[in-house]
Structure formats: structure tokens, C-alpha cells
Design an enzyme around this catalytic site. Structure first.
Site, PDB file in Angstrom:
ATOM      1  N   TYR A 141     -20.238  -1.963  -2.250  1.00  0.00           N
ATOM      2  CA  TYR A 141     -19.098  -1.576  -3.091  1.00  0.00           C
ATOM      3  C   TYR A 141     -17.803  -1.437  -2.291  1.00  0.00           C
ATOM      4  O   TYR A 141     -16.722  -1.576  -2.846  1.00  0.00           O
ATOM      5  CB  TYR A 141     -19.376  -0.223  -3.772  1.00  0.00           C
ATOM      6  CG  TYR A 141     -20.179  -0.302  -5.040  1.00  0.00           C
ATOM      7  CD1 TYR A 141     -21.338  -1.060  -5.109  1.00  0.00           C
ATOM      8  CD2 TYR A 141     -19.790   0.408  -6.174  1.00  0.00           C
ATOM      9  CE1 TYR A 141     -22.093  -1.107  -6.269  1.00  0.00           C
ATOM     10  CE2 TYR A 141     -20.541   0.363  -7.342  1.00  0.00           C
ATOM     11  CZ  TYR A 141     -21.690  -0.390  -7.382  1.00  0.00           C
ATOM     12  OH  TYR A 141     -22.426  -0.434  -8.526  1.00  0.00           O
ATOM     13  N   LYS A 191     -33.579  -4.223   2.201  1.00  0.00           N
ATOM     14  CA  LYS A 191     -33.936  -5.646   2.149  1.00  0.00           C
ATOM     15  C   LYS A 191     -33.916  -6.146   3.594  1.00  0.00           C
ATOM     16  O   LYS A 191     -33.182  -7.063   3.973  1.00  0.00           O
ATOM     17  CB  LYS A 191     -32.941  -6.393   1.250  1.00  0.00           C
ATOM     18  CG  LYS A 191     -33.287  -7.843   0.990  1.00  0.00           C
ATOM     19  CD  LYS A 191     -34.489  -8.030   0.059  1.00  0.00           C
ATOM     20  CE  LYS A 191     -34.845  -9.512  -0.059  1.00  0.00           C
ATOM     21  NZ  LYS A 191     -36.103  -9.720  -0.823  1.00  0.00           N
ATOM     22  N   ASP A 223     -36.872  -5.548  -3.870  1.00  0.00           N
ATOM     23  CA  ASP A 223     -37.525  -6.295  -4.953  1.00  0.00           C
ATOM     24  C   ASP A 223     -38.878  -5.673  -5.303  1.00  0.00           C
ATOM     25  O   ASP A 223     -39.223  -5.498  -6.472  1.00  0.00           O
ATOM     26  CB  ASP A 223     -37.628  -7.798  -4.626  1.00  0.00           C
ATOM     27  CG  ASP A 223     -38.101  -8.091  -3.209  1.00  0.00           C
ATOM     28  OD1 ASP A 223     -38.281  -7.128  -2.428  1.00  0.00           O
ATOM     29  OD2 ASP A 223     -38.283  -9.270  -2.876  1.00  0.00           O
ATOM     30  N   ASP A 247     -27.601   1.607  -7.634  1.00  0.00           N
ATOM     31  CA  ASP A 247     -27.007   1.409  -8.956  1.00  0.00           C
ATOM     32  C   ASP A 247     -27.999   0.698  -9.870  1.00  0.00           C
ATOM     33  O   ASP A 247     -28.261   1.114 -11.000  1.00  0.00           O
ATOM     34  CB  ASP A 247     -25.715   0.583  -8.818  1.00  0.00           C
ATOM     35  CG  ASP A 247     -25.085   0.313 -10.167  1.00  0.00           C
ATOM     36  OD1 ASP A 247     -24.954   1.267 -10.958  1.00  0.00           O
ATOM     37  OD2 ASP A 247     -24.728  -0.861 -10.440  1.00  0.00           O
ATOM     38  N   ASP A 251     -30.574   2.417 -13.140  1.00  0.00           N
ATOM     39  CA  ASP A 251     -30.589   1.969 -14.544  1.00  0.00           C
ATOM     40  C   ASP A 251     -32.010   1.618 -14.956  1.00  0.00           C
ATOM     41  O   ASP A 251     -32.460   1.939 -16.052  1.00  0.00           O
ATOM     42  CB  ASP A 251     -29.682   0.736 -14.742  1.00  0.00           C
ATOM     43  CG  ASP A 251     -28.285   1.114 -15.221  1.00  0.00           C
ATOM     44  OD1 ASP A 251     -27.815   2.204 -14.847  1.00  0.00           O
ATOM     45  OD2 ASP A 251     -27.673   0.322 -15.962  1.00  0.00           O
TER      46      ASP A 251
HETATM   47  C1  IPM Z   1     -22.759   4.028 -12.229  1.00  0.00           C
HETATM   48  C2  IPM Z   1     -21.874   2.990 -12.826  1.00  0.00           C
HETATM   49  C3  IPM Z   1     -20.705   2.736 -11.890  1.00  0.00           C
HETATM   50  C4  IPM Z   1     -21.278   2.209 -10.591  1.00  0.00           C
HETATM   51  C5  IPM Z   1     -19.634   1.770 -12.438  1.00  0.00           C
HETATM   52  C6  IPM Z   1     -19.072   2.260 -13.743  1.00  0.00           C
HETATM   53  C7  IPM Z   1     -18.548   1.525 -11.434  1.00  0.00           C
HETATM   54  O1  IPM Z   1     -22.590   1.833 -13.110  1.00  0.00           O
HETATM   55  O2  IPM Z   1     -22.276   5.161 -11.985  1.00  0.00           O
HETATM   56  O3  IPM Z   1     -23.932   3.744 -11.995  1.00  0.00           O
HETATM   57  O4  IPM Z   1     -21.573   1.014 -10.461  1.00  0.00           O
HETATM   58  O5  IPM Z   1     -21.438   3.016  -9.668  1.00  0.00           O
HETATM   59 MG    MG Z   2     -24.683   2.027 -12.778  1.00  0.00          MG
END
Ligand code: IPM
Ligand code: MG
Length: 352
Positions: A141, A191, A223, A247, A251
């Protein structure tokens, strides 16, 4: 106690869920005799609209001098132009960097009553209690160089995955410390079979592992880790990983809990100010309807009370109330019910 909390409701459903979380904080303040002073500021798309910048210097300074920052969500289709100079997400990244919050804690627990909302079979979800520690101010990032240009007549885009040893060490040490109060197991995700930065990551993880012989350390490729989160999540405890890997994995891990709307996060660093936000996004499709699940944000306030204000009893009171509320069958739309954001918060406050 007295505490200064900056509120950054942000975009989409952000203001709705933060509004309910503040009612929970107010209830805590009156019940336990605390004074919480709030400063509400714009950040994200709303700040671009008002000031032409997703995060102004003044807002960042207010956050830096607060005890804690509570954030809703940022982003939305209105600000999605890929050629735009500023984006809501830039404000969030600048805020994380500006606060120096290098570790993002994302706990994933599965409430038994919500197992049917997970795409996994209930037997796979038994005993799932994971804490992902995502490195938050480095990696892909933030690495340099970054940007777009034209090279040899071709359009080109560059992102860089860069880590210094100290950046890896500090997040690794924090993960090991957190593991001590849990099942004493750390899974370091990298990785290392491909990336140089991951080989440094693994080397430092191994060193920190040797310094903490009471903690079991395992290395897993990202992975494989993504597969294991689905095939055997109950087996994982503390996961520590690079910014972008974290990140993506969080999710993925969030669906174990039935809905992203359920999950909180805390971002901590060297200074005492912490940043607290639900892991879900701004959900533009349901924004303004008052039906978003406020639990991720309410549980984030519990983390705020615990980590920034050291109010453990108050934090636990919120978490217990949320658990009872779910056990009792209260449901917003994301988990198959009809309650509004406000009604869900009322159900929780009632049990506190
Ligand atoms: C998260 C979100 C953020 C990230 C975005 C909105 C920049 O996806 O907090 O996980 O990628 O960190
Ligand atoms: Mg996110």
C-alpha cells in the site's frame, strides 16, 4: 474518566452505524460515570466534497491529539473516477499513516446462532476464534516507487512491496504478545517462495519466534492460508501478515462470521491514540435506508474502550450485550432479519 474521541462517520452507511455506536458510548458514559467528549469531522468522499481533500491537515491534527478515533466507512461510486487526483481511500490511508497505527487487529468469532449465515458447513465453524493482525502502514500500500508513466511508448503502472526490518519486527512482536493471552499459536503468512520482502518477513518472524519459545510459530504461504481459512479455520489462532495479504484474508475470514457487518477492528501503534472501525465498507447500495448492521461498529467501540481507554469491564459489557442480543434472535437484513440499524442498537443497549 474523561476522554476525547474524534468521530469520522465518513460516507455511505458510515454516519448511520457511527450514530448508533455513539449512543452505546453515551450509555456507557452515564452508567459508569465517564465523560466522553466528541469532535465530529469529515473524512473521505464527504471531505473531498466539502474541502477538496479526503483528509485535511486540521482533521488529522484533531485525530492525533485525541484519545481515540472512531471511523465509519469511506468511499462510494461518486468518487470512483480512476483519474481523480484524490480519492476517499487516500484519506483513510493517510490517516492510518499519520496516526502511525501499524497493526490492525481484526478478530473473527462465529456466533453459534449465525452459523447458518456462513457459506461453510456448521461443523467447520465449530470453535472458530481467529485474530488477524494485519500490518497497516507499510507493504504494497505504501511502498515507493508508485505511480503511472509511459515507458517505451507503453502505459505503465507501478506499486512496490517494501518493508524495513523494524516495520516487520514491531508488528510481529505485537502479534506474539497477543498470542500469549490466547492459544499461544502464531501463523505468519507470507509468499516467501516468490517475494524478497516475504523472505525478510519470514526471517524476522523466525527470530521473534526464537525469542518467544512459549509460542508455537508456523509459516504459511498466503495462497495456502486462504485455502485453510475455508477448509480448517478452527485450527488457526493469531495470523500475522503483510498489509495487502491481510486486507484480502480478512474479507475472506469475515464470511465465516455470517456477515461482514458483524466484525470490528482496532488499529494500534506506538502512540496511545487508536483508530477503530468496522471492517465493512460504505455499502452505497443500502446507504440512507437505516438498515445497516451496526454491530461491527458497536464492537469497535468495545475495542476502543479496551485498548485506548483501558476500560475492560465496559468493553466486556458491550460484547456480552451483543452476544445476548444475537442469541435472542435480533437480526438486521444482512443476517436475515428486519430490524433497522436503530432497533438493533436499542436491543443491545437494552441488555447493557
Ligand atoms: C479495509 C479497506 C481499506 C483497505 C480500503 C477502503 C482502502 O478495504 O479497511 O480493509 O484496503 O485497507
Ligand atoms: Mg479491506
Amino acid at each position: 474518566m474523561k476522554a476525547n474521541i474524534v468521530l469520522l462517520p465518513g460516507d455511505g452507511i458510515g454516519p448511520e452505524v457511527v450514530g448508533e455506536a455513539v449512543r452505546v458510548l453515551d450509555f456507557i458514559a452515564s452508567k459508569y460515570n465517564h465523560t466522553f467528549e466528541y469532535k465530529e469531522r469529515l473524512m473521505g468522499g464527504c471531505s473531498i466534497d466539502a474541502y477538496g481533500s479526503s483528509l485535511t491537515d486540521e482533521t488529522l491534527a484533531d485525530c492525533q491529539s485525541a484519545d481515540a478515533v472512531l471511523l465509519g466507512a469511506v468511499g462510494g461510486p461518486k468518487w470512483d473516477d480512476p483519474t481523480a487526483k484524490d480519492r476517499p481511500e487516500r484519506g483513510l490511508l493517510a490517516l492510518r499513516k499519520g496516526l502511525g497505527v501499524f497493526a490492525n487487529l481484526r478478530p473473527v468469532k462465529v456466533h453459534p446462532a449465525l452459523m447458518e449465515w456462513s457459506p461453510l458447513k456448521p461443523e467447520k465453524l465449530q470453535g472458530v476464534d481467529i485474530l488477524v493482525v494485519r500490518e497497516l502502514t507499510g507493504g504494497l500500500y505504501f511502498g515507493w516507487p508508485k505511480g503511472r508513466d509511459v515507458k517505451d511508448g507503453r502505459e505503465r503502472a507501478v506499486d512496490t512491496l517494501e518493508y524495513y526490518d523494524y516495520e516487520i519486527r514491531r508488528v510481529m512482536e505485537l502479534a506474539f504478545n497477543l498470542a500469549k493471552g490466547r492459544k499461544k499459536k502464531v501463523t505468519s503468512v507470507d509468499k516467501a517462495n516468490v517475494l524478497e520482502s516475504s523472505r525478510l518477513w519470514r526471517q524476522i518472524a523466525t527470530k521473534v519466534g526464537k525469542e518467544n519459545p512459549d509460542i508455537e510459530l508456523e509459516h504459511t504461504l498466503v495462497d495456502t492460508a486462504s485455502m485453510r481459512l475455508i477448509t480448517g479455520p478452527a485450527w488457526m489462532d493469531v495470523i500475522v501478515t503483510e498489509n495487502m495479504f491481510g486486507d484480502i484474508l480478512t474479507d475472506e475470514a469475515s464470511v465465516l462470521a455470517g456477515s461482514m457487518g458483524m466484525l470490528p477492528s482496532a488499529s494500534l501503534g506506538e502512540s496511545t491514540v487508536g483508530l477503530y472501525e468496522p471492517i465493512h465498507g460504505s455499502a452505497p447500495d443500502i446507504a440512507g435506508k437505516g438498515i445497516a448492521n451496526p454491530i461491527g461498529t458497536i464492537l469497535s467501540t468495545a475495542m476502543l474502550l479496551r485498548h485506548s481507554l483501558k476500560l475492560e469491564a465496559e468493553a466486556t459489557a458491550i460484547e456480552k450485550a451483543v452476544e445476548e442480543t444475537i442469541t435472542n434472535g435480533a437480526r438486521t437484513a444482512d443476517i436475515g432479519g428486519k430490524l433497522t440499524t436503530r432497533q438493533m442498537a436499542d436491543e443491545i443497549i437494552k441488555r447493557m
